[in-house]
Each structure stands twice: as structure tokens, then as C-alpha cells.
Design a protein around this motif. Sequence first.
Motif, short mmCIF file in Angstrom:
data_model
loop_
_atom_site.label_atom_id
_atom_site.label_comp_id
_atom_site.label_asym_id
_atom_site.label_seq_id
_atom_site.Cartn_x
_atom_site.Cartn_y
_atom_site.Cartn_z
N ARG A 106 0.81 -1.23 0.00
CA ARG A 106 0.00 0.00 0.00
C ARG A 106 0.84 1.27 0.00
N GLN A 107 1.84 1.35 0.84
CA GLN A 107 2.60 2.59 0.97
C GLN A 107 3.35 2.97 -0.31
N TYR A 109 2.15 3.14 -3.12
CA TYR A 109 1.26 3.89 -4.00
C TYR A 109 1.14 5.37 -3.61
N TYR A 110 1.55 5.72 -2.41
CA TYR A 110 1.39 7.10 -1.95
C TYR A 110 2.09 8.10 -2.87
N GLU A 114 0.37 11.04 -5.55
CA GLU A 114 0.74 12.45 -5.55
C GLU A 114 1.24 12.88 -6.93
N ILE A 146 -6.46 11.79 -0.78
CA ILE A 146 -5.13 11.17 -0.72
C ILE A 146 -4.59 11.20 0.71
N TYR A 149 -6.29 8.68 2.83
CA TYR A 149 -5.85 7.33 2.47
C TYR A 149 -4.49 7.02 3.09
N GLN A 150 -3.65 8.01 3.16
CA GLN A 150 -2.31 7.82 3.73
C GLN A 150 -2.34 7.69 5.26
N LYS A 151 -3.34 8.28 5.89
CA LYS A 151 -3.40 8.30 7.35
C LYS A 151 -4.28 7.20 7.95
#
Length: 201
Positions: A106-107, A109-110, A114, A146, A149-151
Motif C-alpha cells: 500500500r505505501q 502507491y502514496y 501524488e 489522498i 488514504y495515507q493516514k
Amino acid sequence: MFDKNDFKVFEDMTLSGRLDLIKTNLDPKFEVFGSDLLKHLEDEYQQKFFMKIAKHQRRTKNPPPDTWLAINQDKKGYKKTPHLELGLWPDRYFITFSLLADIRDRQKYYPILEKYQDQIVKEGWGVSNDHTSSKLLPALDFEKIIAHYQKVKSSDLVVGFELLNSSEEVLSGDYDQLLQDKFLQLSKYLVNFNQEISTQN
């Protein structure tokens, strides 16, 4: 192929009744339309794609609130990978590109999100943090989507298009091409995200 009568499947409030209507009225359309989408995608990108039509096999009591076909680039399954969906809620068609909460790596894709943020906003796609909700927010909210989703690990990342059953297109009954065009436009994010991930590995 698609028409306003598609939504009648949701008028049956029983599990068995709705599943039968989906299987009889919608799944054959998904099979034909989805197979055509696969051909277009493979011709355009010269890559392999895989389709799955929702069967709702885990449901034992409540009828499914929506139904769909999904396309991705991993034959093992689509839910843990970037994927595209075309489907129906009771009041709209939807076409979405999704990264679900439990996607693999998952990470990674961060930064990709962006990178493509401005393009997605410019193109005016709807956005959401919940693939189980029919509501898409305006593209201008994408920065917040976004960040969420990251948090929040339980959140999804959804980008897409919706066509209400009350729209002029649906009432006129000629919108297959519109659905196909939107799906193919959105497909570049599936391919681009997968390519970006492959260069990280």
C-alpha cells in the motif's frame, strides 16, 4: 445493451430474488461488454488483463446493494491490486479505478498518487475514500482524499465516473459508448500505476 431497465434488479428486496435478477439480466451484459473492454485494453496496451464478474457468494441474508465487473492485470485476483470496475448502484452506473484498504504494498502507491494528483483533478474525475458508498466527491477534494488514504488504514482510494439513472443519457437509452469511453479513459491509471510499481520492485 445497457438501458434503464437494468435498475429493476434492485426492486427485488430478497436475497435470492435479486441474485437471480442480477444473474439473468445483468451478468450476460457484463460478460459481453467486459469481453469487449478486455479486447480494447489488450489492443491498446499490448498487455494482459483479467475480468471478474461479482457473484456475491458470501451473502447469506441481505441482497447486494450493488453489482459490477472488475478488470485488473493480476490473474490471482483483483481486490489486492489496482483495478477498474463498471457496475450499478440502485440509482446510477459507476466506473471506478480503486486502490482498496488492503492492497498489497500500500505505501508504495502514496508517491504515485501524488504524482498523478494534478492530472486526475484536471480531468474532473469523482473521488472517494469508500468503495462501499455510491457517493463520489468532486475532483477538487482529491488532495484530502489522498491525505486520508495515507493516514487511515481502513480507507480506500477511489477515482471514477457516475451516470445517474435520471440523466438524459440513460433516459434516451443510448449510452454504451459513453460508458466504454469513460472506462478506457480511466484505464490509463491502472496501467500507469502498475508500471510505476514495477519500476520500484
